[in-house]
Design a protein around this motif. Structure first.
Motif, mmCIF file in Angstrom:
data_model
loop_
_atom_site.group_PDB
_atom_site.id
_atom_site.type_symbol
_atom_site.label_atom_id
_atom_site.label_comp_id
_atom_site.label_asym_id
_atom_site.label_seq_id
_atom_site.Cartn_x
_atom_site.Cartn_y
_atom_site.Cartn_z
ATOM 1 N N ASP A 236 0.865 -1.183 0.000
ATOM 2 C CA ASP A 236 0.000 0.000 0.000
ATOM 3 C C ASP A 236 0.902 1.234 0.000
ATOM 4 O O ASP A 236 1.407 1.645 1.047
ATOM 5 C CB ASP A 236 -0.896 -0.031 1.228
ATOM 6 C CG ASP A 236 -1.891 1.108 1.265
ATOM 7 O OD1 ASP A 236 -1.775 2.046 0.447
ATOM 8 O OD2 ASP A 236 -2.803 1.058 2.117
ATOM 9 N N LYS A 237 1.119 1.808 -1.175
ATOM 10 C CA LYS A 237 2.039 2.941 -1.317
ATOM 11 C C LYS A 237 1.632 4.117 -0.436
ATOM 12 O O LYS A 237 2.476 4.762 0.170
ATOM 13 C CB LYS A 237 2.110 3.402 -2.774
ATOM 14 C CG LYS A 237 2.781 2.426 -3.690
ATOM 15 C CD LYS A 237 2.828 2.983 -5.096
ATOM 16 C CE LYS A 237 3.432 1.989 -6.060
ATOM 17 N NZ LYS A 237 3.505 2.545 -7.419
ATOM 18 N N ARG A 238 0.352 4.385 -0.371
ATOM 19 C CA ARG A 238 -0.127 5.524 0.421
ATOM 20 C C ARG A 238 0.163 5.313 1.906
ATOM 21 O O ARG A 238 0.610 6.216 2.600
ATOM 22 C CB ARG A 238 -1.615 5.731 0.192
ATOM 23 C CG ARG A 238 -2.144 6.975 0.892
ATOM 24 C CD ARG A 238 -3.612 7.198 0.620
ATOM 25 N NE ARG A 238 -3.833 7.413 -0.802
ATOM 26 C CZ ARG A 238 -4.910 7.030 -1.464
ATOM 27 N NH1 ARG A 238 -5.888 6.422 -0.843
ATOM 28 N NH2 ARG A 238 -5.037 7.260 -2.753
ATOM 29 N N ALA A 239 -0.091 4.110 2.408
ATOM 30 C CA ALA A 239 0.150 3.816 3.821
ATOM 31 C C ALA A 239 1.642 3.854 4.151
ATOM 32 O O ALA A 239 2.040 4.345 5.212
ATOM 33 C CB ALA A 239 -0.428 2.457 4.179
ATOM 34 N N ILE A 240 2.465 3.360 3.246
ATOM 35 C CA ILE A 240 3.914 3.379 3.465
ATOM 36 C C ILE A 240 4.420 4.818 3.506
ATOM 37 O O ILE A 240 5.180 5.197 4.395
ATOM 38 C CB ILE A 240 4.649 2.564 2.380
ATOM 39 C CG1 ILE A 240 4.285 1.075 2.508
ATOM 40 C CG2 ILE A 240 6.158 2.761 2.485
ATOM 41 C CD1 ILE A 240 4.753 0.209 1.359
ATOM 42 N N ALA A 241 4.001 5.632 2.549
ATOM 43 C CA ALA A 241 4.431 7.028 2.505
ATOM 44 C C ALA A 241 3.973 7.783 3.748
ATOM 45 O O ALA A 241 4.732 8.564 4.332
ATOM 46 C CB ALA A 241 3.907 7.706 1.246
#
Length: 74
Positions: free
Chosen positions: A14-19
């Motif tokens: 999950d790119k958004r959660a990682i960022a």
């Protein structure tokens, strides 16, 4: 404390959660820089960040939950 983010083993990261996680636990990392770090990490390169001392324990737990491998540098 400094850590190296080594890789993300999640099957569908999950790119958004990682960022968001990187931006919250790091010192002086903006949202746009956190997005760049996420892309670099998911491409397979190591990312080094400085952890905020106040969120050290919870930050490391959040990284493990997102299946991000890391190593503590300092």
């Amino acid at each position: 404390m400094y850590i190296n983010l080594l890789s993300c083993d999640a099957q569908r990261p999950d790119k958004r959660a990682i960022a968001k996680c990187i931006a919250e636990i790091s010192v002086n990392v903006s949202d746009s820089l956190a997005n760049e770090f996420t892309e670099i990490l998911l491409e397979g390169d190591v990312v080094d960040i400085e952890l905020n001392d106040k969120s050290k324990g919870s930050g490391l737990r959040a990284l493990r939950k997102l299946e991000i491998d890391y190593e503590i540098v300092e």
